[in-house]
Scaffold this motif. Structure first.
Motif, PDB file in Angstrom:
ATOM      1  N   PRO A  64      -4.891  46.591 -45.738  1.00  0.00           N
ATOM      2  CA  PRO A  64      -3.539  45.858 -45.624  1.00  0.00           C
ATOM      3  C   PRO A  64      -3.751  44.283 -45.477  1.00  0.00           C
ATOM      4  N   GLY A  65      -2.976  43.590 -46.045  1.00  0.00           N
ATOM      5  CA  GLY A  65      -2.990  42.257 -45.819  1.00  0.00           C
ATOM      6  C   GLY A  65      -2.111  41.825 -44.521  1.00  0.00           C
ATOM      7  N   TYR A  66      -2.525  40.950 -43.934  1.00  0.00           N
ATOM      8  CA  TYR A  66      -1.751  40.105 -42.869  1.00  0.00           C
ATOM      9  C   TYR A  66      -1.732  38.612 -43.246  1.00  0.00           C
ATOM     10  N   PRO A  67      -0.482  38.153 -42.920  1.00  0.00           N
ATOM     11  CA  PRO A  67      -0.441  36.662 -42.866  1.00  0.00           C
ATOM     12  C   PRO A  67      -0.976  36.030 -41.487  1.00  0.00           C
ATOM     13  N   ILE A  68      -1.649  34.947 -41.599  1.00  0.00           N
ATOM     14  CA  ILE A  68      -2.597  34.816 -40.235  1.00  0.00           C
ATOM     15  C   ILE A  68      -1.240  33.921 -39.159  1.00  0.00           C
TER      16      ILE A  68
ATOM     17  N   GLY B 193      -3.238  48.864 -38.073  1.00  0.00           N
ATOM     18  CA  GLY B 193      -3.408  48.712 -39.516  1.00  0.00           C
ATOM     19  C   GLY B 193      -3.372  49.768 -40.361  1.00  0.00           C
ATOM     20  N   LEU B 194      -3.835  51.129 -39.813  1.00  0.00           N
ATOM     21  CA  LEU B 194      -3.730  52.359 -40.353  1.00  0.00           C
ATOM     22  C   LEU B 194      -2.325  52.917 -40.443  1.00  0.00           C
ATOM     23  N   ARG B 195      -1.442  52.822 -39.335  1.00  0.00           N
ATOM     24  CA  ARG B 195      -0.149  53.051 -39.339  1.00  0.00           C
ATOM     25  C   ARG B 195       0.639  52.269 -40.347  1.00  0.00           C
TER      26      ARG B 195
END
Ligand code: BG6
Length: 475
Positions: A227-231, A356-358
């Motif tokens: 999954p992508g997160y914004p910084i 991140g897995l959740r």
């Protein structure tokens, strides 16, 4: 902390492998050559030139390996079938000996009450299909993959209830046709999206075939989801994270689950003249070949920021980046990967992120509403054998935190069928030789020698045994 739900009864506590990474016996019993058998022989492609000729010799030692699983109480074992054992030289002649090997493995698992989870394709396409018509780049692959799938469905369908169609299409396609780090080592986005389209249709055609045979069981692809997160909360970085998930996740999972490409991505492909050639009947197959579950391989998250049009491109270290690299590659005008300062990294610079897995499970659940089978999750490390023991507390910590995140997602309301760790025994890490280990079972070999391939139970083996016994109550 809120009270967590129990794992459901019958939850599949499993572990996984792939044919090329464990079997060895690369030319035995009539097996043909796969693209990996060829690729690893090109100098400089893999760590110290390692290959899977012997791998961890699972082909000859599967009974010993299954006995270890049984003793541990493992509920499910995910493995892949080597296509080149079944159709070694062409798509007309079936190799009975190849089929028999998997009969033996499946029967051994069932006799020990272990559910076989069978992957049809874990990256090892027969070399002759690559030579004859460029493999995944040809429309012919749809028919040939379906023929192969039908052969194994008919042979094992009475015993196998869980099937994985393609393993990590996003990885074998992008590494094979964009980064050129996997066979056929092409760097050409146009060819990549074409190969990807045929892989999509082949995947759906195999699922459609499975349904038409009326077999009892479930089937789905395994997708490598980071999954992508914004910084940060800067809107342009939030947008970059949206772009990242559209291009790295929804581009694939939407096609599996909805039978169509996400419109934003299709539009982007057209703008860049990267759209594949498609036919109307392709979309009929895509719509008819929907999966029963989404298989997810989860290792890490990715953190991204906006990337200007003249910004960083593909080629700088990313997925298998070097420790400490801050720039991780990207696509100009779309996103770039950056260092997440809030999470620890593995020795291969992968972000360790159980939350991140959740998040991955939650996103898939809300976007597709499909049950999820976690088909891979694990930690690659340099384990050290000391006086016959391996104290891999770091792996126990990693797996414990991730399994707990699965329980949290279940508590949130996500349907999760099972959790397969990567991997059961140590095995060949495609590009990293035998030094990057993932297993519950240590295999005493290295890049220089297969030694005696002796098996040793790691501390994590005993930890997982306990988790299975208690159905996760001790996490
Ligand atoms: C997944 C693959 O990408 O990750 C596995 O399905 C692979 O086959 C695993 O081994 C770990 O990757 P690596 O590069 O650390 O071996």
């Amino acid at each position: 902390h809120k009270k967590l739900k129990d794992f459901p009864e019958g939850f599949l506590w499993g572990s996984a492998s792939a044919a090329y990474q464990v079997e060895g016996a690369w030319d035995e019993d009539g097996k043909g050559v796969s693209v990996w058998d060829t690729f690893v022989r090109i100098p400089g492609k893999t760590f110290k030139g390692t290959n899977g000729d012997v791998a961890v010799d699972h082909y000859h030692r599967f009974k010993e390996d299954v006995a270890l699983m049984a003793e541990q109480g493992l509920k499910a074992y995910r493995f892949s079938i080597a296509w080149s054992r079944i159709f070694p030289y062409n798509m007309q002649e079936v190799n009975e000996k190849g089929l028999q090997f998997y009969d033996g493995l499946i029967d051994e698992l069932l006799a020990n009450h272990i559910e076989p989870v069978v992957t049809l394709y874990h990256w090892d396409i027969p070399q002759y299909l690559q030579d004859d018509y460029l493999g995944w780049e040809s429309r012919q692959i749809i028919e040939d993959f379906t023929t192969y799938a039908e052969t194994v469905f008919r042979r094992y369908g009475d015993r196998v209830k869980y099937w994985v169609s393609l393993n990590e299409q996003n990885v074998f396609i992008s590494h094979g046709y964009l980064m050129a780090t996997h066979p056929p080592a092409v760097k050409d986005p146009k060819r990549m999206y074409q190969a990807n389209h045929y892989a999509n249709v082949a995947n759906a055609a195999a699922i459609k075939k499975f349904r038409s045979l009326g077999l009892d069981g479930q089937i789905g692809p395994s997708f490598a989801y980071s999954p992508g997160y914004p910084i940060d909360a800067r809107p342009e970085n939030i947008l970059a994270a949206e772009n990242f998930d559209e291009l790295n996740a929804y581009l694939w999972m939407d096609v599996y689950a909805k039978g169509e490409y996400p419109s934003v991505i299709w539009n982007w492909l057209e703008e860049n003249d990267l759209q594949p050639e498609t036919r109307p009947e392709d979309f009929k197959i895509l719509k008819a070949g929907k999966p029963d579950f989404m298989g997810v391989n989860y290792y890490k998250t990715s953190t991204v920021a906006a990337n200007p049009l003249d910004g960083v491109g593909i080629g700088t270290p990313n997925y298998s980046g070097e420790k400490g690299s801050t720039e991780r590659g990207g696509i100009p005008g779309v996103f770039k990967e950056v260092l997440n300062p809030f999470v620890e990294k593995t020795n291969w610079d992968w972000d360790i992120d159980p939350v991140g897995l959740r998040i991955a499970l939650r996103r898939i659940n809300s976007r597709y509403g499909l049950p999820i089978l976690i088909t891979e999750n694990g930690l690659g490390e340099y384990d050290k054998l000391k006086e016959g023991q391996i104290h891999d507390q770091y792996r126990i910590d990693y797996l414990n935190d991730h399994a707990k995140a699965v329980q949290e997602a279940i508590t949130d309301g996500v349907t999760v069928l099972g959790y397969c760790t990567w991997s059961y025994t140590d095995l060949l890490s495609w590009l990293n030789g035998y030094q990057k280990r993932y297993g519950f079972v240590y295999v005493d070999r290295d890049e220089d020698s297969p030694k005696e391939l002796k098996r040793y139970k790691k501390a994590s083996y005993y930890w997982y045994k306990e988790v299975i016994e208690q159905n996760g109550k001790n996490l």
